[in-house]
Scaffold this active site. Structure first.
Site, mmCIF file in Angstrom:
data_model
loop_
_atom_site.group_PDB
_atom_site.id
_atom_site.type_symbol
_atom_site.label_atom_id
_atom_site.label_comp_id
_atom_site.label_asym_id
_atom_site.label_seq_id
_atom_site.Cartn_x
_atom_site.Cartn_y
_atom_site.Cartn_z
ATOM 1 C CG HIS A 76 83.974 1.609 41.277
ATOM 2 N ND1 HIS A 76 84.904 1.133 42.175
ATOM 3 C CD2 HIS A 76 84.011 2.973 41.403
ATOM 4 C CE1 HIS A 76 85.460 2.153 42.820
ATOM 5 N NE2 HIS A 76 84.936 3.276 42.361
ATOM 6 C CD GLU A 77 82.688 5.671 38.931
ATOM 7 O OE1 GLU A 77 82.077 6.468 39.675
ATOM 8 O OE2 GLU A 77 83.931 5.549 38.947
ATOM 9 C CG HIS A 129 81.032 5.613 44.026
ATOM 10 N ND1 HIS A 129 81.510 5.320 45.281
ATOM 11 C CD2 HIS A 129 82.093 5.483 43.183
ATOM 12 C CE1 HIS A 129 82.801 5.012 45.204
ATOM 13 N NE2 HIS A 129 83.169 5.100 43.943
#
Length: 224
Positions: free
Chosen positions: A73-74, A77
């Site tokens: 997820h990170e 980004h």
């Protein structure tokens, strides 16, 4: 290269991660693995189940499911931010990591482990794309964990089945949670860019979370 403690900055798959960033990712990965492990056994009420399972196997399942969901997820980004020529690094929020572990001891979980911080000029559309990348990756990861859910019963492995079910449950939950349009969560930024895009992804994530996790009980039960 810069060094932070024993963590030396390095380039991985074309992305540069500083020593501080690698340390923060590791700390957050471990903390969330512990937090979700405790959450799925109902906090302190499930300590007996953890001890009976030997602690390490449940923790490994937590790291492979919640930990991987968080990391990707990170990194999603970061990938999109770098694509838009941003200087982007993940920073853990230690107070929120502590809250995640403490809340899991009480049988619920609040997971906001930190954020990818970036600097540079961006349009609202680019901001929206960066914010949406994390939840989209979580939704895509449900397809990655689905084979384990299917194959586990076939080969008679409750642990493989558990990895599949928890991987799916955690990823749909993280997608829905992060798309809430509040505070520092991704949903607020996505909504500022495009309300229809936000509404579509948020509705899908919530429906999957409610249907699979809260109604279907996916991710709960199993050997631990």
């Amino acid at each position: 290269m810069p060094v932070s403690g024993t963590f030396q900055g390095r380039r991985i798959a074309g992305l540069y991660f500083s020593g501080t960033e690698l340390r923060d990712l590791l700390v957050a990965w471990l903390a969330l693995g512990v937090a979700f492990t405790l959450f799925f056994v109902n906090g302190t009420a499930g300590f007996g189940r953890l001890l009976a399972a030997g602690v390490l196997p449940p923790l490994l399942v937590g790291l492979l499911t919640a930990g991987v969901a968080f990391l990707l997820h990170e990194i999603a980004h970061k990938v999109v931010a770098v694509h838009y020529d941003q200087v982007a690094e993940f920073r853990a929020d230690n107070s929120m990591l502590f809250l995640a572990v403490m809340s899991s001891l009480l049988g619920f979980i609040f997971a906001a482990p930190g954020a990818v911080h970036h600097r540079g000029r961006l349009t609202p559309r680019e901001h929206g794309h960066i914010a949406l990348a994390g939840p989209v990756v979580n939704l895509l990861l449900t397809a990655v964990f689905l084979p384990a859910l299917v194959v586990g019963p076939v080969i008679g492995s409750p642990v493989v089945t558990l990895i599949g079910s928890r991987g799916i449950a955690i990823n749909v939950f993280l997608a829905a949670f992060n798309l809430i349009p509040y505070g520092p969560l991704d949903g607020k930024t996505v909504m500022k860019w495009s309300k229809p895009v936000w509404a579509g992804f948020f509705a899908l994530s919530v429906l999957l979370t409610v249907g699979l996790v809260f109604v279907g009980g996916l991710g709960f039960g199993g050997p631990f």
